[in-house]
Design an enzyme around this catalytic site. Structure first.
Site, mmCIF file in Angstrom:
data_model
loop_
_atom_site.group_PDB
_atom_site.id
_atom_site.type_symbol
_atom_site.label_atom_id
_atom_site.label_comp_id
_atom_site.label_asym_id
_atom_site.label_seq_id
_atom_site.Cartn_x
_atom_site.Cartn_y
_atom_site.Cartn_z
ATOM 1 N N TYR A 55 -15.505 -0.171 21.403
ATOM 2 C CA TYR A 55 -14.147 -0.524 21.101
ATOM 3 C C TYR A 55 -13.208 0.551 21.294
ATOM 4 O O TYR A 55 -13.440 1.701 20.858
ATOM 5 C CB TYR A 55 -13.804 -1.116 19.653
ATOM 6 C CG TYR A 55 -12.461 -1.331 19.277
ATOM 7 C CD1 TYR A 55 -11.721 -2.335 19.806
ATOM 8 C CD2 TYR A 55 -11.898 -0.207 18.553
ATOM 9 C CE1 TYR A 55 -10.388 -2.475 19.500
ATOM 10 C CE2 TYR A 55 -10.418 -0.651 18.236
ATOM 11 C CZ TYR A 55 -9.933 -1.624 18.684
ATOM 12 O OH TYR A 55 -8.672 -1.844 18.385
ATOM 13 N N HIS A 85 3.354 -1.332 23.255
ATOM 14 C CA HIS A 85 3.456 -1.026 21.813
ATOM 15 C C HIS A 85 4.751 -0.453 21.483
ATOM 16 O O HIS A 85 4.957 -0.074 20.409
ATOM 17 C CB HIS A 85 2.080 -0.332 21.343
ATOM 18 C CG HIS A 85 1.116 -1.135 21.004
ATOM 19 N ND1 HIS A 85 0.373 -1.818 22.072
ATOM 20 C CD2 HIS A 85 0.290 -1.386 19.758
ATOM 21 C CE1 HIS A 85 -0.692 -2.573 21.586
ATOM 22 N NE2 HIS A 85 -1.086 -2.063 20.302
ATOM 23 N N ASN A 198 -2.735 4.928 17.150
ATOM 24 C CA ASN A 198 -3.375 4.923 15.812
ATOM 25 C C ASN A 198 -3.141 6.140 14.773
ATOM 26 O O ASN A 198 -2.969 7.248 15.206
ATOM 27 C CB ASN A 198 -4.941 4.956 15.757
ATOM 28 C CG ASN A 198 -5.373 3.362 15.928
ATOM 29 O OD1 ASN A 198 -6.551 2.979 16.080
ATOM 30 N ND2 ASN A 198 -4.470 2.432 15.817
ATOM 31 N N TYR A 282 19.013 10.741 -25.872
ATOM 32 C CA TYR A 282 17.764 10.906 -25.336
ATOM 33 C C TYR A 282 18.071 11.465 -23.836
ATOM 34 O O TYR A 282 17.082 12.308 -23.497
ATOM 35 C CB TYR A 282 16.980 9.523 -25.057
ATOM 36 C CG TYR A 282 16.619 8.976 -26.306
ATOM 37 C CD1 TYR A 282 16.622 9.382 -27.469
ATOM 38 C CD2 TYR A 282 15.972 7.823 -26.160
ATOM 39 C CE1 TYR A 282 16.116 8.900 -28.593
ATOM 40 C CE2 TYR A 282 15.471 7.115 -27.207
ATOM 41 C CZ TYR A 282 15.469 7.635 -28.593
ATOM 42 O OH TYR A 282 15.053 6.993 -29.717
ATOM 43 N N ARG A 285 17.876 15.206 -25.001
ATOM 44 C CA ARG A 285 16.947 15.706 -25.861
ATOM 45 C C ARG A 285 15.368 15.277 -25.201
ATOM 46 O O ARG A 285 14.540 16.130 -25.410
ATOM 47 C CB ARG A 285 16.745 14.833 -27.035
ATOM 48 C CG ARG A 285 15.921 15.133 -28.296
ATOM 49 C CD ARG A 285 15.825 14.390 -29.499
ATOM 50 N NE ARG A 285 16.621 13.413 -29.726
ATOM 51 C CZ ARG A 285 16.563 12.306 -30.324
ATOM 52 N NH1 ARG A 285 15.217 12.015 -30.878
ATOM 53 N NH2 ARG A 285 17.390 11.471 -30.748
ATOM 54 N N PHE A 331 -6.831 4.172 9.629
ATOM 55 C CA PHE A 331 -5.474 4.033 10.122
ATOM 56 C C PHE A 331 -4.569 3.336 9.040
ATOM 57 O O PHE A 331 -3.382 3.093 8.972
ATOM 58 C CB PHE A 331 -5.141 3.270 11.164
ATOM 59 C CG PHE A 331 -6.120 2.002 11.378
ATOM 60 C CD1 PHE A 331 -5.864 0.887 10.516
ATOM 61 C CD2 PHE A 331 -6.978 1.889 12.161
ATOM 62 C CE1 PHE A 331 -6.640 -0.180 10.579
ATOM 63 C CE2 PHE A 331 -7.814 0.791 12.535
ATOM 64 C CZ PHE A 331 -7.664 -0.009 11.414
ATOM 65 N N GLU A 416 -4.946 -7.885 11.510
ATOM 66 C CA GLU A 416 -4.522 -6.955 10.612
ATOM 67 C C GLU A 416 -3.890 -7.990 9.457
ATOM 68 O O GLU A 416 -2.923 -8.342 9.358
ATOM 69 C CB GLU A 416 -3.475 -6.283 11.157
ATOM 70 C CG GLU A 416 -4.121 -5.539 12.375
ATOM 71 C CD GLU A 416 -3.095 -5.002 13.463
ATOM 72 O OE1 GLU A 416 -1.908 -5.108 13.158
ATOM 73 O OE2 GLU A 416 -3.415 -4.497 14.114
#
Length: 519
Positions: A55, A85, A198, A282, A285, A331, A416
């Site tokens: 792959y 991409h 990636n 507060y 403090r 990734f 995914e």
């Protein structure tokens, strides 16, 4: 003059990454990194030569992983991957973030698990050193199979496509950017395009930028808190070291100690032991408890991001000693998403408690100061509407602080099926930091006004550290004698809050300033 930084894989600490983000440096890779990178690239080439099906080397990608690609199309496969991409949108990422992307991508590839030529890393560093920043659109990553779209825009420049911004601000084509550093466009080898795309480098760079910004605002908020305490003549007793040791929270102890150091030598602190003020609100403090918790969370996020900045986070990974190429999920940016969400919570709280101290200063019943910090109130509104601006920004941060990591929208035909949304989680930090910086800046300006309203000629002074900061504030904004155009002053104080030009007592407790901070 630029200083040179040697990048050693798995050894870049937070102070070094902060210097890269700030700019003005040149990067060189430790020569020892070349051999592991070459060994991994040789392992990939043997797979190709022996016609093994692996792959990312000679297959399609994602849901198309079962599609085998022939030898004569491997270069085309990698080029097509980069081009297909490159689908980012939105404004380009800032140059300081892209500098971190280039550096952390170089660090990741140099680990020797990506199977790329050392020349690719050299090219990334050549772009960095020439001040050439690839144009990377800010939007388009879900932080799952790496920051695919934004990193594709980075990779485009290496193949002569896409765009880069020069040191003098011109946009040039990728081929021209490479020409300026003496390189031809790369023809990507097996796995090289995938290794470039990636990885979590964009999410990590954005989160690191958010961390560094949060640290600056955190330190400024401790100073503005000290100024406010002096303006209302608050009690120093809640900062007693014994109180915080009894609880044991590290951040709380550090913050209380830093405030005590800031106020050391103050003439105002011991001047009102019998003023009748039993307990401060507060927001004064509990500065150690609230800001200490913020500091602890920033420190945790810093550790996660320092590790991630040095990580091999692409897929598959090459282990040259055995020749194995193993598909996994490094990734997936869930660690970065959680870290960014934690930073967001801290940034929101820094602004929230600062806004409450600002409101306290303006409330004459609580502060003992003139209403809205102006003489002749009614004719003049003073800081009334500046506090409204601070409230608006603090409220906006509450919405922005909603955790992004709890969201997931499946992509790639459900391959995914769980994503981190780390890129947005980290990207929104920039806006949040700016919002809180504006709130803290307004508080500091108001506190300086309060101190001056009570000060008489020859009167009591605060500590040397606080007085020095008071003078710096006055060099940026004048005393508000009557209503005037305040937007310019607010912007000047926003810049003060993000500048981090503060005493060592504040900066030394921050993760990226700490001596010896390691990934």
């Amino acid at each position: 003059m630029s200083t040179s930084i040697l990048l050693s894989p798995a050894a870049a600490d937070l102070p070094l990454l902060r210097r890269i983000h700030a700019g003005g440096v040149q990067l060189a890779l430790d020569p020892a990194a070349a051999a592991p990178m070459q060994a991994a690239q040789d392992a990939v080439q043997r797979i190709v030569d022996h016609d093994q099906v692996v792959y990312g080397i000679n297959t399609g990608f994602g849901k198309l992983a079962s599609t085998r690609i022939g030898h004569d199309h491997l270069a085309e496969l990698q080029r097509n991957l980069v081009l297909s991409h490159s689908v980012g949108t939105g404004d380009p990422l800032p140059a300081d973030v892209v500098r971190l992307v280039l550096a952390t991508k170089a660090l990741s590839l140099a680990r020797g698990h990506s199977g790329v030529r050392p020349a690719l890393v050299d090219a990334l560093l050549a772009l960095f050193n020439a001040g050439l920043t690839p144009v990377i659109p800010a939007k388009g990553s879900v932080g799952a199979s790496g920051d695919l779209a934004p990193l594709a825009h980075l990779a485009c420049v290496l193949i002569g496509e896409g765009e880069a911004i020069t040191a003098d601000g011109r946009r040039v084509r990728g081929a021209e950017a490479l020409r300026q550093v003496g390189l031809p466009p790369f023809v990507l080898g097996p796995k090289e395009g995938l290794a470039l795309l990636n990885g979590t480098q964009v999410s990590t760079a954005l989160a690191l930028a958010g961390l560094f910004g949060a640290e600056a605002v955190f330190a400024s908020a401790l100073m503005s808190g000290a100024l406010s305490l002096e303006a209302i003549q608050g009690s120093i007793k809640p900062f007693d070291a014994r109180i915080h040791a009894a609880r044991g929270q590290a951040g709380q102890i550090a913050v209380a100690g830093a405030v005590r150091t800031l106020l050391d030598g103050s003439q105002i602190v011991p001047s009102h032991p019998d003023c009748g003020r039993v307990q401060d609100p507060y927001s004064i403090r509990c500065i150690p408890q609230v800001m200490g918790a913020c500091l602890d969370n920033l420190a945790h996020a810093a550790r996660v991001l320092a590790i991630e900045a040095n990580a091999a986070s692409d897929n598959p990974l090459v282990f040259a000693d055995s020749g194995d190429v193993i598909s996994g999920g490094n990734f997936h940016a869930e660690p970065v998403a959680f870290a960014a969400d934690i930073i967001a919570l801290a940034v929101a709280e820094i602004g929230a408690i600062a806004e409450r101290r600002l409101a306290l200063l303006l409330d004459t019943g609580l502060s003992g100061l003139p209403p809205f910090l102006v003489r002749d109130g009614g004719l003049h509104s003073g800081f009334m509407i500046a506090q409204v601006t601070a409230a608006a920004l603090a409220s906006e941060n509450k919405s922005l602080a909603h955790p992004a990591s709890v969201d997931s929208l499946p992509t790639s035909a459900n391959q995914e099926d769980h994503v981190s949304m780390a890129t947005f989680a980290a990207r929104r930090l920039g806006e949040m930091v700016r919002n809180s910086a504006t709130v803290v800046g307004i508080e500091a300006m108001a506190a300086a006004q309060g101190i001056e309203l009570k000060r008489t000629p020859g009167g009591l002074r605060s500590s040397p550290l606080v007085e020095a900061e008071f003078a710096r504030i006055r060099s940026r904004v004048a005393f508000l004698a009557g209503d005037r155009f305040l937007a310019t002053d607010i912007e000047a104080m926003r810049q003060w809050a993000q500048g981090a030009e503060l005493p060592a007592a504040l900066l030394d407790i921050l993760p990226s300033h700490a001596t010896g901070a390691q990934p």
